[in-house]
Design an enzyme around this catalytic site. Structure first.
Site, PDB file in Angstrom:
ATOM      1  N   HIS A 161      -6.643   4.614  -9.110  1.00  0.00           N
ATOM      2  CA  HIS A 161      -6.407   6.013  -8.738  1.00  0.00           C
ATOM      3  C   HIS A 161      -6.753   6.937  -9.910  1.00  0.00           C
ATOM      4  O   HIS A 161      -7.365   7.986  -9.737  1.00  0.00           O
ATOM      5  CB  HIS A 161      -4.924   6.251  -8.375  1.00  0.00           C
ATOM      6  CG  HIS A 161      -4.471   5.519  -7.146  1.00  0.00           C
ATOM      7  ND1 HIS A 161      -3.317   4.774  -7.098  1.00  0.00           N
ATOM      8  CD2 HIS A 161      -5.012   5.426  -5.897  1.00  0.00           C
ATOM      9  CE1 HIS A 161      -3.155   4.261  -5.890  1.00  0.00           C
ATOM     10  NE2 HIS A 161      -4.172   4.649  -5.144  1.00  0.00           N
ATOM     11  N   ARG A 196     -13.423   1.800  -2.148  1.00  0.00           N
ATOM     12  CA  ARG A 196     -13.594   0.520  -2.836  1.00  0.00           C
ATOM     13  C   ARG A 196     -14.569  -0.381  -2.103  1.00  0.00           C
ATOM     14  O   ARG A 196     -15.406  -1.022  -2.708  1.00  0.00           O
ATOM     15  CB  ARG A 196     -12.242  -0.208  -2.944  1.00  0.00           C
ATOM     16  CG  ARG A 196     -11.322   0.383  -3.957  1.00  0.00           C
ATOM     17  CD  ARG A 196      -9.906  -0.015  -3.726  1.00  0.00           C
ATOM     18  NE  ARG A 196      -9.407   0.593  -2.498  1.00  0.00           N
ATOM     19  CZ  ARG A 196      -8.167   0.539  -2.080  1.00  0.00           C
ATOM     20  NH1 ARG A 196      -7.277  -0.157  -2.753  1.00  0.00           N
ATOM     21  NH2 ARG A 196      -7.795   1.148  -0.984  1.00  0.00           N
ATOM     22  N   LYS A 204       9.445   5.783   6.955  1.00  0.00           N
ATOM     23  CA  LYS A 204       9.005   4.533   6.307  1.00  0.00           C
ATOM     24  C   LYS A 204       9.563   4.465   4.905  1.00  0.00           C
ATOM     25  O   LYS A 204       9.378   5.393   4.115  1.00  0.00           O
ATOM     26  CB  LYS A 204       7.471   4.531   6.184  1.00  0.00           C
ATOM     27  CG  LYS A 204       6.774   3.727   7.248  1.00  0.00           C
ATOM     28  CD  LYS A 204       5.366   3.394   6.773  1.00  0.00           C
ATOM     29  CE  LYS A 204       4.392   3.290   7.914  1.00  0.00           C
ATOM     30  NZ  LYS A 204       3.017   3.498   7.480  1.00  0.00           N
TER      31      LYS A 204
END
Ligand code: ADP
Length: 162
Positions: A17, A90, A41
């Site tokens: 990141h 990625r 969550k």
């Protein structure tokens, strides 16, 4: 001033990141790192701790801000008056998922564009999931976390040590 937001879960923020953030700073004057969370969550770290960890990593970068948000990223962009979203890529799987999201966002908010930044080869295998697994199993995650990040704080706050 050209400003972009870099949204993500950042649970936790990794060197991958950080590398995307550094590249984004070559393109924009200011980057707002936005920790997205879903209140239903339970994450590994709370959104507030994720922000603290990112702040440690970017303490030496004057043109980076960190915030939290829930809801749509385009709504955050409109609230902040920002027209660019940064996302890292990625793999081809990332590309497939991200291009769908970018197209949906473009349809809903034509004034907002997504800018993709490829992962550098060295960090392309790094994900928050991998870093979490290393931490949970007492491995040494230091090389996967940006300089300045307090690993003990992550371990403490995540409840791993209890
Ligand atoms: P999300 O849950 O929104 O995908 P993440 O925190 O997993 O949030 O990732 C945030 C962004 O950073 C995504 O665009 C992701 O593809 C990118 N990213 C994650 N790890 C890396 C890495 N090692 N190199 C480059 N980009 C990365």
């Amino acid at each position: 001033m050209r400003t972009a937001i870099f949204p993500g879960s950042f649970d936790p923020f990794t060197v991958g990141h950080y590398d995307v953030l550094e590249s984004a700073l070559q393109l924009f004057d200011k980057i707002i790192v936005a920790v997205g969370y879903n209140s239903s969550k339970k994450g590994f770290l709370t959104p507030e701790t994720r922000v603290e960890i990112i702040q440690q990593a970017v303490a030496h970068l004057p043109n980076v801000e960190v915030c939290t948000y829930s809801g749509l990223t385009i709504d955050l962009c409109h609230t902040l008056g920002v027209h660019h979203i940064i996302r890292g890529l990625r793999t081809t799987t990332d590309f497939e998922m991200e291009s769908v999201i970018a197209q949906a966002n473009k349809k809903m908010a034509p004034d907002i564009s997504t800018v993709f930044i490829p992962a550098c080869q060295e960090y392309s295998f790094i994900s928050s999931t991998v870093v979490r697994d290393i931490l949970i199993h007492n491995g040494d995650a230091a090389q996967f976390l940006p300089k300045g990040v307090d690993i003990d704080k992550i371990i403490d706050r995540s409840g791993i040590s209890k």
